[in-house]
Design an enzyme around this catalytic site. Structure first.
Site, mmCIF file in Angstrom:
data_model
loop_
_atom_site.group_PDB
_atom_site.id
_atom_site.type_symbol
_atom_site.label_atom_id
_atom_site.label_comp_id
_atom_site.label_asym_id
_atom_site.label_seq_id
_atom_site.Cartn_x
_atom_site.Cartn_y
_atom_site.Cartn_z
ATOM 1 N N GLY A 1 0.826 -1.201 0.000
ATOM 2 C CA GLY A 1 0.000 0.000 0.000
ATOM 3 C C GLY A 1 0.862 1.253 0.000
ATOM 4 O O GLY A 1 0.639 2.196 -0.781
ATOM 5 N N GLY B 1 6.192 -15.377 -0.479
ATOM 6 C CA GLY B 1 6.431 -16.373 -1.519
ATOM 7 C C GLY B 1 6.169 -15.858 -2.924
ATOM 8 O O GLY B 1 6.295 -16.602 -3.898
ATOM 9 N N GLU C 1 -2.510 -23.761 -1.375
ATOM 10 C CA GLU C 1 -1.207 -23.717 -2.029
ATOM 11 C C GLU C 1 -0.505 -25.053 -1.792
ATOM 12 O O GLU C 1 -0.539 -25.574 -0.672
ATOM 13 C CB GLU C 1 -0.439 -22.565 -1.363
ATOM 14 C CG GLU C 1 1.022 -22.483 -1.604
ATOM 15 C CD GLU C 1 1.650 -21.368 -0.731
ATOM 16 O OE1 GLU C 1 0.951 -20.401 -0.323
ATOM 17 O OE2 GLU C 1 2.841 -21.486 -0.444
ATOM 18 N N ASN D 1 -4.174 -15.453 -1.906
ATOM 19 C CA ASN D 1 -3.061 -14.692 -1.337
ATOM 20 C C ASN D 1 -3.296 -13.204 -1.629
ATOM 21 O O ASN D 1 -3.670 -12.843 -2.742
ATOM 22 C CB ASN D 1 -1.751 -15.146 -1.961
ATOM 23 C CG ASN D 1 -1.640 -16.658 -2.020
ATOM 24 O OD1 ASN D 1 -2.443 -17.309 -2.672
ATOM 25 N ND2 ASN D 1 -0.695 -17.204 -1.326
ATOM 26 N N HIS E 1 -1.389 -13.847 6.466
ATOM 27 C CA HIS E 1 -2.216 -12.875 5.742
ATOM 28 C C HIS E 1 -3.165 -12.103 6.659
ATOM 29 O O HIS E 1 -4.385 -12.173 6.490
ATOM 30 C CB HIS E 1 -3.084 -13.586 4.681
ATOM 31 C CG HIS E 1 -2.333 -14.386 3.673
ATOM 32 N ND1 HIS E 1 -2.942 -15.328 2.866
ATOM 33 C CD2 HIS E 1 -1.038 -14.375 3.307
ATOM 34 C CE1 HIS E 1 -2.043 -15.870 2.056
ATOM 35 N NE2 HIS E 1 -0.877 -15.313 2.317
HETATM 36 P P1 FDA Z 1 3.373 -4.764 4.657
HETATM 37 O O1 FDA Z 1 3.196 -5.636 5.841
HETATM 38 O O2 FDA Z 1 3.885 -5.367 3.399
HETATM 39 O O3 FDA Z 1 4.361 -3.566 5.027
HETATM 40 C C1 FDA Z 1 4.258 -2.813 6.201
HETATM 41 C C2 FDA Z 1 5.603 -2.141 6.481
HETATM 42 O O4 FDA Z 1 5.426 -1.169 7.509
HETATM 43 C C3 FDA Z 1 6.674 -3.110 6.983
HETATM 44 O O5 FDA Z 1 7.858 -2.943 6.219
HETATM 45 C C4 FDA Z 1 6.888 -2.696 8.434
HETATM 46 O O6 FDA Z 1 8.217 -2.883 8.894
HETATM 47 C C5 FDA Z 1 6.526 -1.223 8.405
HETATM 48 N N1 FDA Z 1 6.071 -0.723 9.713
HETATM 49 C C6 FDA Z 1 5.131 -1.263 10.517
HETATM 50 N N2 FDA Z 1 4.950 -0.528 11.624
HETATM 51 C C7 FDA Z 1 5.814 0.515 11.526
HETATM 52 C C8 FDA Z 1 6.130 1.616 12.377
HETATM 53 N N3 FDA Z 1 5.499 1.797 13.556
HETATM 54 N N4 FDA Z 1 7.095 2.488 11.982
HETATM 55 C C9 FDA Z 1 7.736 2.325 10.798
HETATM 56 N N5 FDA Z 1 7.487 1.290 9.959
HETATM 57 C C10 FDA Z 1 6.536 0.410 10.313
HETATM 58 N N6 FDA Z 1 0.879 -12.601 -0.019
HETATM 59 C C11 FDA Z 1 0.679 -12.936 -1.318
HETATM 60 O O7 FDA Z 1 -0.163 -12.329 -1.982
HETATM 61 N N7 FDA Z 1 1.404 -13.949 -1.875
HETATM 62 C C12 FDA Z 1 2.315 -14.681 -1.169
HETATM 63 O O8 FDA Z 1 2.965 -15.593 -1.703
HETATM 64 C C13 FDA Z 1 2.512 -14.348 0.211
HETATM 65 N N8 FDA Z 1 3.367 -15.068 0.989
HETATM 66 C C14 FDA Z 1 3.645 -14.642 2.283
HETATM 67 C C15 FDA Z 1 4.618 -15.300 3.025
HETATM 68 C C16 FDA Z 1 4.962 -14.821 4.283
HETATM 69 C C17 FDA Z 1 5.988 -15.539 5.103
HETATM 70 C C18 FDA Z 1 4.331 -13.659 4.806
HETATM 71 C C19 FDA Z 1 4.706 -13.110 6.160
HETATM 72 C C20 FDA Z 1 3.357 -13.014 4.064
HETATM 73 C C21 FDA Z 1 3.011 -13.501 2.802
HETATM 74 N N9 FDA Z 1 2.058 -12.847 2.031
HETATM 75 C C22 FDA Z 1 1.814 -13.256 0.746
HETATM 76 C C23 FDA Z 1 1.305 -11.701 2.573
HETATM 77 C C24 FDA Z 1 1.782 -10.343 2.040
HETATM 78 O O9 FDA Z 1 3.188 -10.240 2.091
HETATM 79 C C25 FDA Z 1 1.125 -9.236 2.884
HETATM 80 O O10 FDA Z 1 -0.270 -9.387 2.777
HETATM 81 C C26 FDA Z 1 1.520 -7.855 2.413
HETATM 82 O O11 FDA Z 1 2.913 -7.660 2.497
HETATM 83 C C27 FDA Z 1 0.810 -6.773 3.212
HETATM 84 O O12 FDA Z 1 1.041 -5.538 2.592
HETATM 85 P P2 FDA Z 1 0.794 -4.175 3.355
HETATM 86 O O13 FDA Z 1 0.878 -3.072 2.369
HETATM 87 O O14 FDA Z 1 -0.443 -4.295 4.154
HETATM 88 O O15 FDA Z 1 1.996 -4.013 4.410
#
Ligand code: FDA
Length: 491
Positions: free
Chosen positions: A16, A105, A347, A468, A430
């Site tokens: 986002g 992934g 998956e 996903n 997720h």
């Molecule tokens: P996202 O979580 O990507 O980013 C948020 C960022 O904000 C992070 O970098 C964090 O460090 C930062 N942050 C948080 N709080 C903060 C603060 N107080 N100050 C400063 N920075 C801060 N999805 C998919 O579609 N296909 C897939 O294959 C996978 N596989 C998968 C594997 C694993 C192990 C995980 C953990 C997740 C997935 N996902 C996935 C899910 C996908 O990665 C996830 O839904 C998105 O990254 C979420 O995107 P967002 O934009 O919500 O935030």
């Protein structure tokens, strides 16, 4: 105390946040991203593989935290993978410039249109399927694997076995697109380039091959000259000012987690892209400590996207099982969504342990019949999640049905090796919801009760999307920021 004034600040650098940054920079706006994790690309620190966990393996922990692999000792470092431990469920998230795109992934799945309409009845689905999803597909560099490669490559034996067994049990399988560059993978297989997916790299980051956000949206945004990314900047608190601007209390840390500077940032416009859990923590803690106004829907309508892990042991042990060599990038799935009694997608996941463990791993995605809710505990400064067995009853029934049917057709047992009782109800990759589009925000992500605060991340999706989620998070972000800019919100 250092005080810094900036017109637009984005917290976080995941899907986002990266979309918001690019479109605002293209519109000529100066943008600052504050990201608590490290800028891996700039730091030059390599990501570590699953079997030799190093600095990228965990966020300031003494032991690894990846599911099934939490046995390796670590020296605390601001690693790429973090975990929220709740009472009945653990939620994994990515840390670093690129957010979840660093550790995930890469599975790039567009939801079924009928389910998208069910989840977002007020959105113009036609526009999403004709415009936003194709746009996101292009920007994220989504591509598909060659069928011949799946057939020939020993690293995809787990997929071939998984698909053959699913077919024998009467299930339908689908090929899943990804942001990992499959042309690169073919070359790494031929040993023409350094190996990444074929070298157990994924959940602690991929050194090559994966088009994470630092190579796509964020690289494009930086190229405009309008984006500044400050990594290792952790936002601890948001305060609303009388003039409707915001102050952010920020800790700049080093890679051991030690504070090196306390800073206050002031901005006219604030975009929250801290991911579902990060955004909820910032909002709910500000409400609790600062009387920060929030609509009473914030924290509600949270879901695990129906994540439910399961597995089977002794998968064809005599014929060589699922293989000792496994690519970390999944390309196959079982699509049982249309079965109204047992509606799920799963998956066919890799388990690259370096030896043939004759075990099949499945990450199921189900409907979320009962949503959870998130609150803030000020004494412990942590989120509390109302989520228990009653939320996953149907998911468990689906897993049981799937595993039984697979074992009946193919042999094998429930995976007691990986999970207590064979079911991993407590594993969530997720997290979605809690600040739902059109409920806690207006229809474009502008937070209710506020004039200059926008939420653009996974928290906008009401707990479930059936596949996903990053394709949907990115498409919703494109839709929100396009409309917010068009409405003059950032003038
Ligand atoms: P996202 O979580 O990507 O980013 C948020 C960022 O904000 C992070 O970098 C964090 O460090 C930062 N942050 C948080 N709080 C903060 C603060 N107080 N100050 C400063 N920075 C801060 N999805 C998919 O579609 N296909 C897939 O294959 C996978 N596989 C998968 C594997 C694993 C192990 C995980 C953990 C997740 C997935 N996902 C996935 C899910 C996908 O990665 C996830 O839904 C998105 O990254 C979420 O995107 P967002 O934009 O919500 O935030």
């Amino acid at each position: 105390q250092i005080e810094i004034n900036r017109p637009i600040i984005i917290i976080g650098s995941g899907y986002g946040a990266a979309v918001a940054a690019l479109r605002l920079c293209e519109a000529g706006k100066k943008v600052v991203i504050l990201e608590m994790g490290i800028n891996w690309k700039e730091s030059g620190i390599p990501y570590s593989g699953l079997l030799k966990p190093g600095r990228s393996a965990a966020w300031l922990k003494r032991k690894t935290i990846a599911p099934f692999m939490n046995i390796f000792p670590l020296k605390p470092f601001t690693g790429a993978l973090d975990k929220f431990n709740f009472k009945n469920i653990d939620v994994w998230v990515g840390r670093g410039v690129g957010g979840g795109s660093i550790v995930n992934g890469g599975m790039a799945v567009v939801p079924k249109e009928s389910y998208f309409k069910e989840v977002f009845p007020k959105l113009d689905a036609e526009k999403f399927y004709n415009f936003y999803f194709p746009l996101v597909n292009k920007e994220l560099k989504v591509n598909g694997i060659e069928e011949q490669f799946v057939k020939d490559c020993p690293y995809y034996k787990f997929t071939r076995v998984g698909e053959a067994e699913a077919h024998k049990a009467g299930f339908k399988t689908v090929r899943v697109p990804n942001v990992y560059d499959f042309k690169y993978m073919e070359r790494e297989y031929k040993k023409e380039v350094p190996r990444s997916a074929l070298n157990t790299e994924v959940i602690y980051g991929n050194n090559h091959g994966k088009n994470s956000l630092d190579k796509t949206y964020l690289a494009k945004a930086l190229a405009t000259g309008n984006l500044e990314i400050l990594d290792l900047h952790c936002v601890d608190m948001i305060t609303g000012n009388e003039d409707k601007s915001y102050c952010l209390k920020v800790r700049q840390i080093d890679t051991s987690g030690k504070t090196v500077a306390d800073k206050t940032f002031r901005c006219d416009k604030l975009v929250l892209g801290a991911g579902t859990m990060g955004t909820l923590k910032l909002l709910l803690s500000a409400q609790d400590k600062n009387n920060f106004p929030l609509d009473n829907t914030v924290g509600k309508n949270w879901g695990n996207n129906g994540n439910f892990m399961t597995g089977r042991n002794w998968v064809r042990p005599l014929s060589g099982g699922t293989g000792a060599l496994q690519s970390t990038i999944p390309v196959g799935g079982v699509d049982n969504w249309e079965d109204s009694e047992h509606s799920f997608f799963t998956e066919i996941a890799p388990l690259p342990m370096g030896v043939d463990v004759a075990t099949a791993l499945y990450l199921m995605i189900n409907r979320v019949d009962k949503k959870g809710s998130v609150t803030y505990d000020k004494v412990q400064n942590r989120l509390v999640l109302d989520w228990n067995e009653s939320h996953t009853v149907r998911m468990k029934a689906n897993a049981d049905y799937f595993v039984r049917k697979m074992n009946r057709a193919n042999g094998g047992t429930r995976s007691h090796l990986l999970f207590k009782n064979g079911f991993g109800a407590n594993i969530c990759y997720h997290p979605l919801g809690g600040c739902v589009l059109g409920e806690s925000t207006n229809v474009y992500g502008k937070l209710k009760e506020h004039d200059n605060l926008y939420v653009i991340d996974g928290s906008l999706i009401p707990g479930t999307i059936g596949v996903n989620p990053f394709m949907t998070i990115t498409a919703i972000a494109e839709y929100c920021i396009e409309n917010l800019i068009a409405q003059g919100e950032f003038e």
